[in-house]
Enzyme design. Structure first.
Site, PDB file in Angstrom:
ATOM      1  N   HIS A  95       0.836  -1.213   0.000  1.00  0.00           N
ATOM      2  CA  HIS A  95       0.000   0.000   0.000  1.00  0.00           C
ATOM      3  C   HIS A  95       0.864   1.253   0.000  1.00  0.00           C
ATOM      4  O   HIS A  95       2.051   1.227   0.311  1.00  0.00           O
ATOM      5  CB  HIS A  95      -0.914   0.033   1.228  1.00  0.00           C
ATOM      6  CG  HIS A  95      -0.181   0.154   2.535  1.00  0.00           C
ATOM      7  ND1 HIS A  95       0.531  -0.884   3.100  1.00  0.00           N
ATOM      8  CD2 HIS A  95      -0.034   1.200   3.383  1.00  0.00           C
ATOM      9  CE1 HIS A  95       1.086  -0.488   4.225  1.00  0.00           C
ATOM     10  NE2 HIS A  95       0.769   0.792   4.431  1.00  0.00           N
ATOM     11  N   ASP A  97       0.448   5.113   1.887  1.00  0.00           N
ATOM     12  CA  ASP A  97      -0.264   5.474   3.118  1.00  0.00           C
ATOM     13  C   ASP A  97      -1.486   6.372   2.884  1.00  0.00           C
ATOM     14  O   ASP A  97      -1.418   7.371   2.154  1.00  0.00           O
ATOM     15  CB  ASP A  97       0.700   6.160   4.093  1.00  0.00           C
ATOM     16  CG  ASP A  97       1.655   5.150   4.725  1.00  0.00           C
ATOM     17  OD1 ASP A  97       1.229   3.988   4.933  1.00  0.00           O
ATOM     18  OD2 ASP A  97       2.812   5.505   4.989  1.00  0.00           O
ATOM     19  N   HIS A 247       4.641   0.100   0.088  1.00  0.00           N
ATOM     20  CA  HIS A 247       5.455  -0.670   1.037  1.00  0.00           C
ATOM     21  C   HIS A 247       4.629  -1.766   1.674  1.00  0.00           C
ATOM     22  O   HIS A 247       3.383  -1.758   1.599  1.00  0.00           O
ATOM     23  CB  HIS A 247       6.059   0.252   2.105  1.00  0.00           C
ATOM     24  CG  HIS A 247       5.050   1.065   2.843  1.00  0.00           C
ATOM     25  ND1 HIS A 247       4.458   2.188   2.317  1.00  0.00           N
ATOM     26  CD2 HIS A 247       4.499   0.907   4.083  1.00  0.00           C
ATOM     27  CE1 HIS A 247       3.604   2.703   3.189  1.00  0.00           C
ATOM     28  NE2 HIS A 247       3.603   1.931   4.265  1.00  0.00           N
ATOM     29  N   ARG A 262       6.157   6.414  13.931  1.00  0.00           N
ATOM     30  CA  ARG A 262       5.869   6.890  12.566  1.00  0.00           C
ATOM     31  C   ARG A 262       5.364   8.323  12.573  1.00  0.00           C
ATOM     32  O   ARG A 262       4.576   8.712  13.441  1.00  0.00           O
ATOM     33  CB  ARG A 262       4.798   5.980  11.952  1.00  0.00           C
ATOM     34  CG  ARG A 262       4.616   6.174  10.469  1.00  0.00           C
ATOM     35  CD  ARG A 262       3.545   5.246   9.943  1.00  0.00           C
ATOM     36  NE  ARG A 262       2.239   5.858  10.102  1.00  0.00           N
ATOM     37  CZ  ARG A 262       1.195   5.601   9.325  1.00  0.00           C
ATOM     38  NH1 ARG A 262       1.289   4.729   8.340  1.00  0.00           N
ATOM     39  NH2 ARG A 262       0.039   6.186   9.523  1.00  0.00           N
TER      40      ARG A 262
END
Ligand code: SIN
Length: 271
Positions: A95, A97, A247, A262
């Site tokens: 995907h 993000d 990723h 993150r």
């Protein structure tokens, strides 16, 4: 600063730089390396939460993650944890993000805080290459299409948000329509902008009608030739450009704990 490519098309390690003490020139060179290699990473960076946020902010305003609270005092740092007893993990699908947002994040920064003794690598794919290798005919056809991206499309019966502190569960039907072929705001290059977890259908078509072509395009992105695999070490910090990559976080370390921090950086509306 030394830039060490990790494959012929995607990924680079940057050496010889301390991110807690970065000059404006250093930042410009890092930004250029990110544009050139799509995913970059740095080993052995010891950063406080504040320093991590300061570094991320050099790339643009930080973006709130819709489905999770931040760590205490730092609303933009999302902690992604898989514990020793859990089997589900966050992000184990190809995907880009948050493509269900009108303005998905342009860049994601991920900082390894605690790792399993083995496993837990992240794979990255170059979606420029996935687009550029398509035939002229298919490129032209896709150039006319938009796709509906949803927060709730998951090919498996799983709660993909389970590994982060969940909030806004009423927004899990959030959708946004984006071009299937995206032009990068800074490089001008085109990339394939559909993914297997959030792309529901082509605009104006049913999901059933859309799925054969969607599956084909997602399989193109996932070709090993377009990918690079990041083996994390503690204090490795990676950045990827969501406008031209996808990723996949490998979920192959049951029985061990993995803790990542993150931050996402605001992006433009895809066009
Ligand atoms: C993500 O998909 O943002 C997380 C990737 C990872 O944990 O490696």
């Amino acid at each position: 600063m030394e830039v060490i490519p990790q494959s012929s098309i995607i990924g680079a390690e940057i050496r010889g730089i301390d991110l807690s003490n970065l000059s404006a020139t250093g930042h410009d060179r890092i930004n250029q390396a990110l544009l050139d290699h799509q995913v970059i990473f740095f080993r052995d960076q010891v950063l406080s939460h504040r320093q991590f946020c300061d570094f991320a902010e050099r790339f643009g305003p930080l973006q709130d993650y819709l489905f999770a609270d931040g760590v205490d005092g730092y609303p933009y740092i999302t902690e992604i944890v898989k514990t020793e007893s859990e089997t589900e993990s966050f992000g184990d699908f190809w995907h880009s993000d948050s493509t269900y947002l009108e303005r998905p994040p342009k860049i994601t920064l991920l900082y390894a805080r605690q790792l399993p003794p083995r496993g837990g690598d992240t794979l990255f794919a170059d979606t420029y290459a996935a687009y550029e290798d398509l035939s002229d005919g298919l490129q032209a056809c896709l150039g006319e299409l938009n796709a509906i991206n949803s927060a709730s499309v998951v090919p498996r019966d799983e709660n993909i948000y389970a590994e982060v502190k969940s909030r806004n569960s009423d927004k899990k039907d959030q959708q946004a329509i984006h071009p299937v072929i995206r032009s990068h705001d800074e490089t001008g290059r085109k990339s394939l902008f559909v993914n297997s977890i959030h792309t529901l259908a082509f605009e104006g078509m049913t999901r059933r009608e859309s799925l054969p072509l969607l599956h084909y395009l997602c399989a193109r992105v996932e070709q090993p030739e377009y990918s690079f695999r990041l083996r994390w070490h503690e204090n490795t910090l990676a950045l990827w450009d969501n406008r031209c990559t996808q990723h996949y976080a490998l979920n192959d370390y049951h029985g061990f704990r993995r803790v990542m921090h993150r931050i996402i950086v605001e992006g433009e509306r895809p066009r």
